[in-house]
Design a protein around this motif. Structure first.
Motif, PDB file in Angstrom:
ATOM      1  N   ARG A  96       7.015   2.183   3.838  1.00 48.26           N
ATOM      2  CA  ARG A  96       6.931   0.197   3.332  1.00 48.26           C
ATOM      3  C   ARG A  96       7.332   0.971   1.391  1.00 48.26           C
ATOM      4  NH1 ARG A  96       7.165   1.434   8.386  1.00 48.26           N
ATOM      5  NH2 ARG A  96       7.909   0.143   9.496  1.00 48.26           N
ATOM      6  N   ASP A  98       5.999  -2.147   0.493  1.00 46.84           N
ATOM      7  CA  ASP A  98       4.952  -2.775  -0.401  1.00 46.84           C
ATOM      8  C   ASP A  98       3.879  -1.535  -0.191  1.00 46.84           C
ATOM      9  OD1 ASP A  98       6.231  -6.061  -0.514  1.00 46.84           O
ATOM     10  OD2 ASP A  98       6.296  -5.662   1.552  1.00 46.84           O
ATOM     11  N   THR A  99       4.035  -0.598   0.446  1.00 47.27           N
ATOM     12  CA  THR A  99       3.030  -0.196   0.446  1.00 47.27           C
ATOM     13  C   THR A  99       2.380   0.627  -1.278  1.00 47.27           C
ATOM     14  OG1 THR A  99       2.786   0.121   2.564  1.00 47.27           O
ATOM     15  CG2 THR A  99       1.579   2.085   0.787  1.00 47.27           C
ATOM     16  N   CYS A 101       2.130  -1.553  -3.579  1.00 45.19           N
ATOM     17  CA  CYS A 101       1.338  -2.131  -3.947  1.00 45.19           C
ATOM     18  C   CYS A 101      -0.133  -1.520  -4.218  1.00 45.19           C
ATOM     19  CB  CYS A 101       1.145  -3.870  -4.077  1.00 45.19           C
ATOM     20  SG  CYS A 101       2.816  -4.448  -3.761  1.00 45.19           S
ATOM     21  N   GLU A 240      -4.475  -0.481   3.174  1.00 46.13           N
ATOM     22  CA  GLU A 240      -3.758  -1.534   3.604  1.00 46.13           C
ATOM     23  C   GLU A 240      -3.989  -2.217   4.799  1.00 46.13           C
ATOM     24  OE1 GLU A 240       0.784  -1.393   4.214  1.00 46.13           O
ATOM     25  OE2 GLU A 240       0.573  -0.052   2.894  1.00 46.13           O
ATOM     26  N   TYR A 243      -0.874  -8.919   7.015  1.00 46.17           N
ATOM     27  CA  TYR A 243      -0.171 -10.270   5.894  1.00 46.17           C
ATOM     28  C   TYR A 243      -1.645 -11.256   6.630  1.00 46.17           C
ATOM     29  CZ  TYR A 243       1.809 -13.054   9.846  1.00 46.17           C
ATOM     30  OH  TYR A 243       1.611 -13.411  11.057  1.00 46.17           O
ATOM     31  N   GLN A 265      -2.573  -8.760  -2.942  1.00 43.59           N
ATOM     32  CA  GLN A 265      -1.217  -9.400  -2.291  1.00 43.59           C
ATOM     33  C   GLN A 265       0.598  -8.423  -2.423  1.00 43.59           C
ATOM     34  OE1 GLN A 265       0.033 -13.143  -3.305  1.00 43.59           O
ATOM     35  NE2 GLN A 265      -0.984 -14.306  -1.898  1.00 43.59           N
ATOM     36  N   ASP A 266       1.745  -8.261  -1.755  1.00 36.26           N
ATOM     37  CA  ASP A 266       2.669  -7.669  -1.449  1.00 36.26           C
ATOM     38  C   ASP A 266       3.610  -8.019  -2.604  1.00 36.26           C
ATOM     39  OD1 ASP A 266       3.896  -9.345   0.002  1.00 36.26           O
ATOM     40  OD2 ASP A 266       2.934  -7.479   1.618  1.00 36.26           O
ATOM     41  N   TYR A 267       4.353  -7.770  -2.743  1.00 36.94           N
ATOM     42  CA  TYR A 267       6.144  -8.274  -3.802  1.00 36.94           C
ATOM     43  C   TYR A 267       6.144  -9.383  -3.025  1.00 36.94           C
ATOM     44  CZ  TYR A 267       5.366  -3.259  -5.125  1.00 36.94           C
ATOM     45  OH  TYR A 267       5.467  -1.671  -5.920  1.00 36.94           O
ATOM     46  N   GLY A 268       6.084  -9.709  -1.389  1.00 39.56           N
ATOM     47  CA  GLY A 268       6.655 -10.911  -1.016  1.00 39.56           C
ATOM     48  C   GLY A 268       4.990 -11.897  -1.018  1.00 39.56           C
ATOM     49  N   ARG A 272      -2.121  -8.306   2.016  1.00 42.39           N
ATOM     50  CA  ARG A 272      -1.369  -6.528   1.999  1.00 42.39           C
ATOM     51  C   ARG A 272      -2.697  -5.859   2.074  1.00 42.39           C
ATOM     52  NH1 ARG A 272       1.414  -5.836   5.850  1.00 42.39           N
ATOM     53  NH2 ARG A 272       2.629  -7.379   4.600  1.00 42.39           N
TER      54      ARG A 272
END
Length: 282
Positions: A96, A98-99, A101, A240, A243, A265-268, A272
């Motif tokens: 994914r 987000d990983t 990050c 990881e 949320y 945090q992740d991109y959202g 994370r």
């Protein structure tokens, strides 16, 4: 009246309407690119191009598989991570975005130039390979409990030219004894009754890579408790997680004696991963 010809644009419009979901046009373009061998850019430059009937049949079969819920990455057999093309299959999680990050945070740490790094539960090898692409002087080991994942991660590392040692091990249990400056992991962290297990792409991913007990923390508990014995003084552990698990994971880190514990945090802007530094008693 004559039928409208099956141009690339018509095929894409019809497929996007059929697929639905969050990114139907993108899914359709990726699948048409796979069937035709043409780039997505070409569909915009020459929307009037007409694939052969055989290619159209292959494309429509892919679309129907996507409608049934199969992940696009499985249909393509590939997923990009850290701008690197990784082969994927049903034996591992799909990497994914987000990983990435976690990868960014690992690269920003003040580690030795020749740091020793371990990626636990490597799956496709995504994290280990991304780190190797940026830090060629690091010695990177990776492991997974599933032989199919070990074979996939090894194949990805070899195809991309990164000398990563990929081993079969259930977390630390089967590894040769050594200490690391950095341990990273994207372990299973979904609660066994989580409703999301029946939704979307995860329906087609292995439960062993997703589920970790009633609260989703079984594997993380084991990793945090075991990691200090495998870390150098001043080494880091990055894990990881879900949320909504940041508070619980920070408590686990603190109970194990880690310092500088922090959840990122992740991109959202969702919690994370959590990181902490191990400083042994000297």
């Amino acid at each position: 009246m004559t039928d409208t010809p099956d141009t690339c644009e018509k095929l894409l419009i019809d497929a996007a309407d059929t697929i639905g979901g969050e990114s139907p046009r993108l899914d359709a373009e990726l699948l048409l690119s796979r069937a035709t061998g043409w780039s997505r850019t070409s569909f915009r430059a020459w929307p009037e191009r007409q694939p052969s009937p055989e290619v159209i049949a292959e494309f429509r079969a892919l679309v129907q598989r996507r409608v049934r819920g199969e992940p696009v990455a499985h249909l393509l057999g590939e997923q990009e991570f850290w701008s690197l093309p990784l082969k994927v299959n049903a034996s591992t999680l799909i990497p994914r975005p987000d990983t990435e990050c976690l990868v960014e945070a690992a690269l920003a740490l003040d580690l030795p130039e020749d740091a020793r790094v371990l990626d636990l539960g490597t799956g496709t090898g995504a994290i280990a390979i991304a780190l190797a692409s940026e830090r060629p002087a690091w010695t990177i080991d990776a492991c997974d409990s599933q032989e199919s994942a070990v074979e996939l991660a090894h194949a990805n590392a070899k195809a991309l030219g990164f000398p990563i040692a990929v081993m079969r091990s259930d977390w630390f249990s089967g590894l040769p004894r050594r200490n690391y400056n950095l341990i990273v992991s994207n372990p299973p962290y979904v609660a066994e009754r989580d409703e999301h297990l029946c939704q979307g792409d995860v329906r087609f991913e292995p439960a062993s890579a997703l589920v970790a007990g009633p609260d989703g923390l079984d594997d993380i508990r084991q990793l945090v408790a075991s990691a200090p014995a495998w870390l150098e003084h001043g080494g880091w552990l990055l894990i990881e997680h879900g949320y909504d698990q940041g508070d619980a994971v920070r408590q686990l880190y603190g109970a194990a004696g880690f310092q500088a514990v922090e959840t990122r945090q992740d991109y959202g802007q969702r919690d994370r991963f959590t990181m902490g530094c191990w400083k042994s008693d000297l």
